[in-house]
Every structure is written in structure tokens, then in C-alpha cells.
Design a protein around this motif. Structure first.
Motif, mmCIF file in Angstrom:
data_model
loop_
_atom_site.group_PDB
_atom_site.id
_atom_site.type_symbol
_atom_site.label_atom_id
_atom_site.label_comp_id
_atom_site.label_asym_id
_atom_site.label_seq_id
_atom_site.Cartn_x
_atom_site.Cartn_y
_atom_site.Cartn_z
ATOM 1 N N PHE A 1 28.852 36.968 40.679
ATOM 2 C CA PHE A 1 30.105 37.849 40.184
ATOM 3 C C PHE A 1 30.835 37.664 39.185
ATOM 4 N N GLU A 2 31.095 38.716 38.533
ATOM 5 C CA GLU A 2 31.385 38.621 37.162
ATOM 6 C C GLU A 2 32.976 39.257 36.881
ATOM 7 N N GLY A 3 33.524 39.986 37.968
ATOM 8 C CA GLY A 3 34.984 40.523 37.682
ATOM 9 C C GLY A 3 35.404 41.590 38.687
ATOM 10 N N TRP B 1 26.393 39.309 48.405
ATOM 11 C CA TRP B 1 27.813 39.152 48.756
ATOM 12 C C TRP B 1 28.015 40.279 50.070
ATOM 13 N N ASP C 1 35.628 35.183 44.215
ATOM 14 C CA ASP C 1 35.356 34.629 42.814
ATOM 15 C C ASP C 1 34.251 33.642 42.777
ATOM 16 N N GLY C 2 33.919 32.694 43.938
ATOM 17 C CA GLY C 2 32.987 31.932 44.048
ATOM 18 C C GLY C 2 31.619 32.520 44.313
ATOM 19 N N GLN C 3 31.489 33.775 44.310
ATOM 20 C CA GLN C 3 30.151 34.251 44.732
ATOM 21 C C GLN C 3 29.287 34.270 43.658
ATOM 22 N N THR D 1 34.221 46.044 40.708
ATOM 23 C CA THR D 1 33.650 44.727 40.503
ATOM 24 C C THR D 1 32.327 44.838 39.826
ATOM 25 N N GLY E 1 40.931 36.674 44.919
ATOM 26 C CA GLY E 1 40.184 35.248 44.774
ATOM 27 C C GLY E 1 39.111 35.002 45.696
#
Length: 108
Positions: free
Chosen positions: A36-38, A66, A31-33, A55, A28
Motif C-alpha cells: 500500500f502506497e497511499g 488486500w 495503512d499497514g497492508q 488508492t 488508517g
């Protein structure tokens, strides 16, 4: 257009569980970047020693942001390092980043 970054990490067979454990501890973190998709950590199911960290990003600029963020550096340090201790021994023997973009997204 979605950008895919794959970190191919060579890990001796007896160190794979430790690699998975280290990634689980950071789950996680990205996750908040923005952009970011996955994320997926792929474990080999044959005799290969390459684990793949996959990623997905909305664009190259989001991935580069990032990489240069304080969160990236923080997430790639161990708990011991963050509290002033020594870094644990690396579990990998080699790593390289591959870059792709989605050329076709088939609908099934």
C-alpha cells in the motif's frame, strides 16, 4: 510499477457528508497492508455526484491480497455489523472500480 485503483462511487448530494464520515471512521485501516502506497477520498467540487476513492499500490498482487484479506472485510463492515447489529443503509447508488498504472511521473 505503481498501480492506481479508483473506486468511483455515485452518491446523492445529500449523502456526501455521511460517506465522508464513514471513511473517516475507517481512516488508517489499510495503512499497514503490504504494497500500500497511499489513499485519497476526492469530493466533487462541481455538480457531479461521483466521489473518487483513489488508492496506490506497488503492484497488482498487493491490491489483490488486500481484497482477499480479513482486514478488507472487517474494514468494510460498519460498527453495528461488527457488534452483531444491522448494516446501515448504503449512501451510494452505484460504484465501479477503475484500474490504472502510472505511465509518466513528471518531476516538477
Amino acid at each position: 510499477m505503481t498501480v492506481i485503483k479508483i473506486n468511483a462511487i455515485t452518491v446523492p448530494k445529500d449523502a456526501g457528508d455521511e460517506l465522508a464520515h464513514r471513511f473517516a471512521k475507517r481512516a488508517g485501516a489499510v495503512d499497514g497492508q503490504a504494497g500500500f502506497e497511499g489513499f485519497e477520498l476526492l469530493k466533487p467540487t462541481d455538480d457531479r455526484e461521483q466521489w473518487l476513492v483513489v488508492t496506490r499500490w506497488s503492484d497488482e498482487e498487493s491490491f489483490q491480497a488486500w481484497l482477499s484479506s480479513p482486514a478488507f472485510g472487517h474494514g468494510h463492515r460498519s460498527e453495528a455489523e461488527r457488534s452483531g447489529g444491522e448494516a446501515p443503509k448504503p449512501v451510494s447508488t452505484h460504484s465501479e472500480v477503475w484500474s490504472y498504472e502510472v505511465a509518466d511521473l513528471s518531476q516538477g
